[in-house]
Scaffold this motif. Structure first.
Motif, PDB file in Angstrom:
ATOM      1  N   ALA A  12       0.827  -1.179  -0.103  1.00 26.06           N
ATOM      2  CA  ALA A  12      -0.113   0.029  -0.006  1.00 26.06           C
ATOM      3  C   ALA A  12       0.871   1.317   0.022  1.00 26.06           C
ATOM      4  O   ALA A  12       0.728   2.184  -0.756  1.00 26.06           O
ATOM      5  CB  ALA A  12      -0.764  -0.102   1.228  1.00 26.06           C
ATOM      6  N   ALA A  13       1.912   1.276   0.815  1.00 25.16           N
ATOM      7  CA  ALA A  13       2.798   2.213   0.675  1.00 25.16           C
ATOM      8  C   ALA A  13       3.483   2.640  -0.596  1.00 25.16           C
ATOM      9  O   ALA A  13       3.698   3.634  -1.080  1.00 25.16           O
ATOM     10  CB  ALA A  13       3.677   2.129   1.957  1.00 25.16           C
ATOM     11  N   ARG A  14       3.837   1.548  -1.222  1.00 25.42           N
ATOM     12  CA  ARG A  14       4.736   1.651  -2.426  1.00 25.42           C
ATOM     13  C   ARG A  14       3.662   2.113  -3.561  1.00 25.42           C
ATOM     14  O   ARG A  14       3.964   3.056  -4.495  1.00 25.42           O
ATOM     15  CB  ARG A  14       5.170   0.354  -2.995  1.00 25.42           C
ATOM     16  N   TYR A  15       2.220   1.990  -3.358  1.00 27.08           N
ATOM     17  CA  TYR A  15       1.187   2.324  -4.499  1.00 27.08           C
ATOM     18  C   TYR A  15       0.546   3.647  -3.933  1.00 27.08           C
ATOM     19  O   TYR A  15      -0.307   4.295  -4.306  1.00 27.08           O
ATOM     20  CB  TYR A  15       0.057   1.418  -4.563  1.00 27.08           C
ATOM     21  N   ASN A  16       1.115   4.292  -2.718  1.00 31.02           N
ATOM     22  CA  ASN A  16       0.690   5.470  -2.300  1.00 31.02           C
ATOM     23  C   ASN A  16      -0.568   5.627  -1.602  1.00 31.02           C
ATOM     24  O   ASN A  16      -1.453   6.723  -1.922  1.00 31.02           O
ATOM     25  CB  ASN A  16       0.912   6.774  -3.189  1.00 31.02           C
ATOM     26  N   VAL A  17      -1.262   4.420  -1.240  1.00 31.80           N
ATOM     27  CA  VAL A  17      -2.531   4.471  -0.842  1.00 31.80           C
ATOM     28  C   VAL A  17      -2.734   5.214   0.377  1.00 31.80           C
ATOM     29  O   VAL A  17      -2.158   4.851   1.439  1.00 31.80           O
ATOM     30  CB  VAL A  17      -2.934   2.679  -0.606  1.00 31.80           C
ATOM     31  N   GLU A  18      -3.593   6.146   0.625  1.00 31.39           N
ATOM     32  CA  GLU A  18      -3.684   7.053   1.704  1.00 31.39           C
ATOM     33  C   GLU A  18      -5.115   6.870   2.245  1.00 31.39           C
ATOM     34  O   GLU A  18      -5.304   7.683   3.411  1.00 31.39           O
ATOM     35  CB  GLU A  18      -3.548   8.453   1.030  1.00 31.39           C
ATOM     36  N   GLY A  19      -5.983   6.034   1.837  1.00 30.77           N
ATOM     37  CA  GLY A  19      -7.166   5.858   2.419  1.00 30.77           C
ATOM     38  C   GLY A  19      -7.858   4.333   1.897  1.00 30.77           C
ATOM     39  O   GLY A  19      -7.322   3.991   0.742  1.00 30.77           O
ATOM     40  N   THR A  20      -8.701   3.938   2.502  1.00 28.20           N
ATOM     41  CA  THR A  20      -9.501   2.812   2.175  1.00 28.20           C
ATOM     42  C   THR A  20     -10.895   2.982   1.727  1.00 28.20           C
ATOM     43  O   THR A  20     -11.563   4.048   2.196  1.00 28.20           O
ATOM     44  CB  THR A  20      -9.846   1.780   3.483  1.00 28.20           C
ATOM     45  N   PRO A  21     -11.514   2.362   0.626  1.00 32.81           N
ATOM     46  CA  PRO A  21     -10.493   1.361   0.052  1.00 32.81           C
ATOM     47  C   PRO A  21      -9.713   1.901  -1.022  1.00 32.81           C
ATOM     48  O   PRO A  21     -10.136   2.881  -1.658  1.00 32.81           O
ATOM     49  CB  PRO A  21     -11.581   0.498  -0.576  1.00 32.81           C
ATOM     50  N   GLY A  22      -8.607   1.518  -1.276  1.00 33.36           N
ATOM     51  CA  GLY A  22      -7.890   1.911  -2.431  1.00 33.36           C
ATOM     52  C   GLY A  22      -8.134   0.739  -3.633  1.00 33.36           C
ATOM     53  O   GLY A  22      -8.133  -0.424  -3.339  1.00 33.36           O
ATOM     54  N   VAL A  23      -8.113   1.264  -4.621  1.00 35.73           N
ATOM     55  CA  VAL A  23      -8.288   0.278  -5.798  1.00 35.73           C
ATOM     56  C   VAL A  23      -7.475   0.780  -7.147  1.00 35.73           C
ATOM     57  O   VAL A  23      -7.473   1.886  -7.329  1.00 35.73           O
ATOM     58  CB  VAL A  23      -9.880   0.430  -6.424  1.00 35.73           C
ATOM     59  N   VAL A  24      -6.513  -0.491  -7.538  1.00 35.33           N
ATOM     60  CA  VAL A  24      -5.784  -0.260  -8.535  1.00 35.33           C
ATOM     61  C   VAL A  24      -5.941  -1.317  -9.510  1.00 35.33           C
ATOM     62  O   VAL A  24      -5.932  -2.416  -9.346  1.00 35.33           O
ATOM     63  CB  VAL A  24      -4.441   0.003  -8.136  1.00 35.33           C
ATOM     64  N   PHE A  25      -5.916  -0.646 -11.007  1.00 32.30           N
ATOM     65  CA  PHE A  25      -6.083  -1.503 -11.904  1.00 32.30           C
ATOM     66  C   PHE A  25      -4.951  -1.458 -12.767  1.00 32.30           C
ATOM     67  O   PHE A  25      -4.275  -0.429 -13.283  1.00 32.30           O
ATOM     68  CB  PHE A  25      -7.448  -1.111 -12.792  1.00 32.30           C
ATOM     69  N   VAL A  26      -3.917  -2.662 -12.816  1.00 35.97           N
ATOM     70  CA  VAL A  26      -2.942  -2.808 -13.676  1.00 35.97           C
ATOM     71  C   VAL A  26      -3.190  -3.557 -14.943  1.00 35.97           C
ATOM     72  O   VAL A  26      -3.643  -4.747 -15.003  1.00 35.97           O
ATOM     73  CB  VAL A  26      -1.638  -3.223 -13.017  1.00 35.97           C
TER      74      VAL A  26
END
Length: 208
Positions: free
Chosen positions: A157-171
């Motif tokens: 989460a830290a590497r993807y700079n997630v600052e709140g929940t829910p965090g959603v990332v599509f790769v």
């Protein structure tokens, strides 16, 4: 308390913020306990504003950037690697969540249902549990969620700079970040965006 909990956990698992916080506190106590109380407050105020911004700007991931790799095992002991999935032609959706997150309770069942519709799609979804102080396994079991569950994903989460929940990332399969959920987006918006990304490739003519 709900606001402070993710802030404290984020501080605990983000080295750059820890360094900034330590510098902030050291400066404050060094300058404020002596004759330089006013100057100490002024310097600390500057650190308060500039410190976190400087720490985040240099490493913020955005749509179009290459996604950082990771390798972790799920609760069943199965090892997963982001690049390993992508190199097999899969697209990957990461959902960063916590059991105390109210919005996660709304989003996760929709994500779980969405996964069931992807039988013929090369898409993998991972539930990345972060900032947790409860029992995420029992949480999943009680709601019959069948997503691959990865615990203690705070570093990812830290590497993807997630600052709140829910965090959603599509790769995408090309390792490019295609989507990052914005804090203003509700469940409906998130699901519409994910569905569009999955079917997008079927609407684009194949390269000759």
């Amino acid at each position: 308390m709900t606001l402070y909990k993710p802030m404290l956990l984020l501080l605990r698992h983000t080295p750059s913020l820890q360094r900034w916080f330590n510098r902030f506190m050291t400066t404050f106590f060094t300058l404020s306990l002596g004759r330089h109380f006013t100057r100490g407050l002024l310097i600390c105020f500057c650190l308060l504003i500039a410190g976190p911004l400087h720490a985040n700007d240099s490493r913020t991931l955005r749509v179009g950037m290459t996604a950082p790799d990771w390798m972790m095992s799920d609760i069943g002991g199965n090892m997963h690697s982001l690049y390993g999935e992508l190199e097999q032609g899969n697209e990957v959706i990461m959902v960063f969540w916590a059991s105390w997150c109210k919005f996660c309770r709304e989003l996760l069942p929709e994500i779980n249902l969405f996964q069931r519709t992807l039988t013929h799609e090369k898409v993998k979804i991972f539930a990345m549990n972060i900032w947790e102080d409860g029992d995420p396994v029992s949480y999943f079991d009680s709601r019959v969620l069948k997503l691959p569950l990865i615990l203690k994903a705070d570093i990812i989460a830290a590497r993807y700079n997630v600052e709140g929940t829910p965090g959603v990332v599509f790769v995408g399969a090309d390792k490019t970040i295609r989507y990052v959920r914005q804090t203003s987006e509700n469940t409906s918006t998130v699901m519409t965006r994910l569905q569009s990304l999955v079917i997008e490739k079927h609407l684009t003519p194949a390269a000759k």
